[in-house]
Scaffold this active site. Sequence first.
Site, mmCIF file in Angstrom:
data_model
loop_
_atom_site.group_PDB
_atom_site.id
_atom_site.type_symbol
_atom_site.label_atom_id
_atom_site.label_comp_id
_atom_site.label_asym_id
_atom_site.label_seq_id
_atom_site.Cartn_x
_atom_site.Cartn_y
_atom_site.Cartn_z
ATOM 1 N N ASP A 41 19.021 -14.793 13.645
ATOM 2 C CA ASP A 41 18.724 -14.439 12.250
ATOM 3 C C ASP A 41 17.982 -15.566 11.529
ATOM 4 O O ASP A 41 18.054 -15.681 10.309
ATOM 5 C CB ASP A 41 20.032 -14.119 11.502
ATOM 6 C CG ASP A 41 20.761 -12.953 12.146
ATOM 7 O OD1 ASP A 41 22.000 -12.957 12.109
ATOM 8 O OD2 ASP A 41 20.097 -12.067 12.699
ATOM 9 N N SER B 111 17.140 -8.134 4.861
ATOM 10 C CA SER B 111 15.905 -8.859 5.202
ATOM 11 C C SER B 111 15.312 -8.316 6.493
ATOM 12 O O SER B 111 16.059 -8.017 7.436
ATOM 13 C CB SER B 111 16.211 -10.355 5.423
ATOM 14 O OG SER B 111 16.886 -10.916 4.305
ATOM 15 N N ASN C 11 13.508 -7.811 13.203
ATOM 16 C CA ASN C 11 14.907 -7.414 13.078
ATOM 17 C C ASN C 11 15.206 -7.120 11.618
ATOM 18 O O ASN C 11 14.642 -7.755 10.718
ATOM 19 C CB ASN C 11 15.811 -8.561 13.568
ATOM 20 C CG ASN C 11 17.293 -8.216 13.505
ATOM 21 O OD1 ASN C 11 17.707 -7.147 13.920
ATOM 22 N ND2 ASN C 11 18.090 -9.131 12.956
ATOM 23 N N GLU D 48 16.485 -18.646 17.252
ATOM 24 C CA GLU D 48 17.589 -18.949 16.330
ATOM 25 C C GLU D 48 18.132 -17.648 15.741
ATOM 26 O O GLU D 48 17.395 -16.899 15.087
ATOM 27 C CB GLU D 48 17.125 -19.860 15.199
ATOM 28 C CG GLU D 48 18.291 -20.275 14.286
ATOM 29 C CD GLU D 48 17.855 -20.816 12.930
ATOM 30 O OE1 GLU D 48 16.662 -21.134 12.755
ATOM 31 O OE2 GLU D 48 18.745 -20.898 12.040
HETATM 32 C C1 GRF Z 1 22.350 -2.276 9.798
HETATM 33 O O1 GRF Z 1 23.157 -2.619 8.691
HETATM 34 C C2 GRF Z 1 21.538 -3.465 10.191
HETATM 35 O O2 GRF Z 1 21.150 -4.263 9.109
HETATM 36 C C3 GRF Z 1 22.507 -4.225 11.050
HETATM 37 O O3 GRF Z 1 23.247 -3.251 11.752
HETATM 38 C C4 GRF Z 1 23.191 -2.041 11.042
HETATM 39 C C5 GRF Z 1 22.545 -1.030 11.927
HETATM 40 O O4 GRF Z 1 22.753 0.207 11.372
HETATM 41 N N1 GRF Z 1 21.810 -5.079 11.962
HETATM 42 P P1 GRF Z 1 22.081 1.470 12.093
HETATM 43 O O5 GRF Z 1 22.543 1.451 13.549
HETATM 44 O O6 GRF Z 1 20.599 1.330 11.963
HETATM 45 O O7 GRF Z 1 22.641 2.636 11.316
#
Ligand code: GRF
Length: 195
Positions: free
Chosen positions: A144, A135, A106, A142
């Site tokens: 994140d 990250s 993720n 859990e």
């Molecule tokens: C990103 O900021 C990611 O870190 C977070 O949601 C956003 C997704 O953006 N989980 P995208 O859909 O890839 O433009």
Amino acid sequence: LRLAVLASGRGSNLQAILDAIDAGTLDADVVGVWSDRSDAQALVRARDAGIPARAVRPRDFADRAAHDAALFDAIDAAAPDLIVCAGYMRLIGAAVLEMRAGQLVNIHPSLLPAFKGLHTHQRVLDAGVAEHGCSVHFVTAELDGGPVIAQARVPVLAGDDASTLAGRVLAREHPLLLETLRRIASGRVCWHEEG
Ligand code: GRF
């Protein structure tokens, strides 16, 4: 490297992957894109690239476990090597995750373990910290909380609001995700339990 991508919205991280594959800078194939939302722009991006794209909507299932089962049965049918959550905004059940250690990554917009969860940019501003970032981590039960694989840092600047800060972080997410996928593709990253 066969990638399945999960996305709920805009899909800019997915687009970064597609563009890198197109440019020959990421040796991978996206075998499918799945979303919990049928209106996700990420699905349009996938279809425009000729990639199977499908919404698996929670409302069509009795409960979270049934939705997870349907989603991951469909993903498994595509036989990915790695599942990339790129802006996937639903919790994935422990039953699914416990049997997939090391198979899901993720990208999260904070310097984990700080600022897990949502609205990280505003929370960083409210906390008055000087540094922020993003990250890539293995997904575990859990939220994140899985082992961090790679991070990128950005300064918080005077006058920043959540939008300007989010933009600066997002600009680092794309190269960070791509570099991490390259490392995984070349076997330079292995699953590890923390602690
Ligand atoms: C990103 O900021 C990611 O870190 C977070 O949601 C956003 C997704 O953006 N989980 P995208 O859909 O890839 O433009």
